[in-house]
Motif scaffolding. Structure first.
Motif, mmCIF file in Angstrom:
data_model
loop_
_atom_site.group_PDB
_atom_site.id
_atom_site.type_symbol
_atom_site.label_atom_id
_atom_site.label_comp_id
_atom_site.label_asym_id
_atom_site.label_seq_id
_atom_site.Cartn_x
_atom_site.Cartn_y
_atom_site.Cartn_z
ATOM 1 N N ASN A 71 39.510 33.980 59.215
ATOM 2 C CA ASN A 71 39.832 32.582 59.731
ATOM 3 C C ASN A 71 40.600 32.708 60.606
ATOM 4 O OD1 ASN A 71 39.013 31.751 56.956
ATOM 5 N ND2 ASN A 71 40.802 31.463 56.439
ATOM 6 N N THR A 72 42.442 33.002 60.632
ATOM 7 C CA THR A 72 43.220 33.530 62.091
ATOM 8 C C THR A 72 42.286 33.605 63.578
ATOM 9 O OG1 THR A 72 45.077 34.175 60.210
ATOM 10 C CG2 THR A 72 45.384 34.598 62.500
ATOM 11 N N PHE A 98 41.848 36.104 55.998
ATOM 12 C CA PHE A 98 43.015 35.848 56.135
ATOM 13 C C PHE A 98 42.796 36.256 57.766
ATOM 14 C CE2 PHE A 98 46.868 36.896 58.101
ATOM 15 C CZ PHE A 98 47.635 35.683 58.553
ATOM 16 N N ARG A 99 42.278 37.267 57.873
ATOM 17 C CA ARG A 99 41.636 37.671 59.628
ATOM 18 C C ARG A 99 40.620 36.763 59.942
ATOM 19 N NH1 ARG A 99 41.372 38.787 63.979
ATOM 20 N NH2 ARG A 99 41.436 40.565 65.375
ATOM 21 N N GLU A 127 38.827 35.797 68.451
ATOM 22 C CA GLU A 127 39.891 35.705 68.613
ATOM 23 C C GLU A 127 40.500 35.209 69.880
ATOM 24 O OE1 GLU A 127 42.222 38.565 67.434
ATOM 25 O OE2 GLU A 127 42.248 39.997 68.597
ATOM 26 N N GLU A 144 40.455 29.700 64.173
ATOM 27 C CA GLU A 144 41.807 28.980 64.163
ATOM 28 C C GLU A 144 41.698 29.078 65.182
ATOM 29 O OE1 GLU A 144 44.984 29.299 61.785
ATOM 30 O OE2 GLU A 144 44.213 28.648 59.776
ATOM 31 N N ARG A 145 41.410 30.323 66.124
ATOM 32 C CA ARG A 145 42.532 30.240 68.023
ATOM 33 C C ARG A 145 41.395 29.581 68.009
ATOM 34 N NH1 ARG A 145 45.906 34.754 69.015
ATOM 35 N NH2 ARG A 145 44.624 35.820 70.646
ATOM 36 N N ILE A 154 46.466 39.056 67.454
ATOM 37 C CA ILE A 154 46.919 39.121 66.114
ATOM 38 C C ILE A 154 48.298 40.284 66.114
ATOM 39 C CG2 ILE A 154 45.848 39.801 63.590
ATOM 40 C CD1 ILE A 154 45.526 37.116 65.088
#
Length: 298
Positions: A70-71, A67-68, A261, A74-75, A208
């Motif tokens: 993928n997030t 999840f970390r 990120e 996405e950014r 995040i």
């Protein structure tokens, strides 16, 4: 086929661009801790505790890391799409200004070239703004000295440049060098540039959540420290090496998320904003070397 295999191994063993330099100290620390547990086990100290594997289930930690990552990706990908939109919008805006704005006086062509340079300046100033860097000489060659000095005093230089471009378009409309439909089309493209700027600022200024980042690091630390106690009975002196290998895998995934990120910096995996801005500058230079057919007819 042989070249592809060599290329694969070359990439696999590449240090530059990887996260090895970011995590190697922690990986070594985990390896040393694993060796220490092996030594204690060798001297019959009861350190083998396989039950500790249920404290932080590996599947839970894996899902959190996925999840970390993928997030963060996405950014990164949204940032790339926004800069792709900036490139395309600058090209369209420059093309329409170069072709659509009528040249009534001798100075009009120079004013159009100055405005096209301002489009490049918008991209360059956006790059600097996202990196929290001051206005530099890269912008000085794209505008008159008076504007360059004024720009250095602005809190949001790209927004000021967008204002100058919009003001130029309105002036050309008032001089009847543009009709209302052309002005509306150009202003809409300019609005897209400003929207892209705002979206990039949103990525930059919305990190995040701290609680999530802290909790993930705590779970990683607990898992890596408990791992040697789980495997020492089975692996013995290999405990340190396997602990280091597992910690490299987990800490590396987290480090990748941290690195991508914020895609606007100078890291090897960040967006190549310098190259993108250079490409736009070349595109504008090529465009200004062309003569619109409307000018031939005149």
């Amino acid at each position: 086929m042989a070249n592809k295999r060599l290329q694969w191994f070359k990439i696999a063993l590449q240090i530059k661009g990887s996260v090895i330099t970011s995590v190697y100290l922690r990986v070594i620390g985990c390896g040393i801790f694993g060796v220490s547990v092996s030594v204690l086990h060798y001297f019959k100290v009861p350190v083998s505790q396989p039950i500790l594997g249920s404290v932080v289930p590996s599947i839970v930690l894996g899902l959190l890391l996925v999840f970390r990552t993928n997030t963060a990706y996405e950014r990164f990908w949204e940032g790339r799409k926004l800069w792709g939109s900036i490139v395309n919008t600058v090209r369209n805006l420059a093309r329409q200004i170069w072709v659509s704005v009528d040249e009534i006086s001798v100075e009009d062509k120079d004013h159009k070239i100055d405005t096209l340079n301002l489009l490049v300046a918008f991209a360059v100033s956006t790059k600097l703004h996202l990196r929290s860097e001051p206005i530099d000489n890269e912008l000085e060659e794209l505008m008159p000295t008076s504007r360059y000095i004024k720009l250095k005093l602005m809190n949001n230089p790209p927004l000021e440049i967008a204002f100058w471009i919009s003001d130029y378009l309105q002036q050309q409309y008032n001089r009847n060098c543009l009709n209302s439909y052309q002005l509306n089309s150009l202003q809409q493209l300019l609005n897209i540039l400003v929207d892209n700027l705002g979206s990039c600022e949103r990525i930059l200024k919305t990190p995040i959540p701290l609680a999530y980042a802290i909790h993930l690091k705590q779970l990683l630390l607990i898992y890596c420290l408990l791992l040697p106690f789980q495997i020492v009975e089975s692996l013995g002196w290999w405990t340190g090496f396997i602990s280091a290998l597992v910690s490299f895998t987990l800490l590396g995934i987290e480090a990748i998320g941290l690195e991508i990120e914020n895609p606007f910096g100078y890291d090897a995996n960040d967006l190549p904003l310098d190259n993108i801005c250079t490409t736009m500058k070349r595109n504008i230079y090529d465009l200004t070397s062309l003569k619109p057919s409307t000018a031939w007819q005149k």
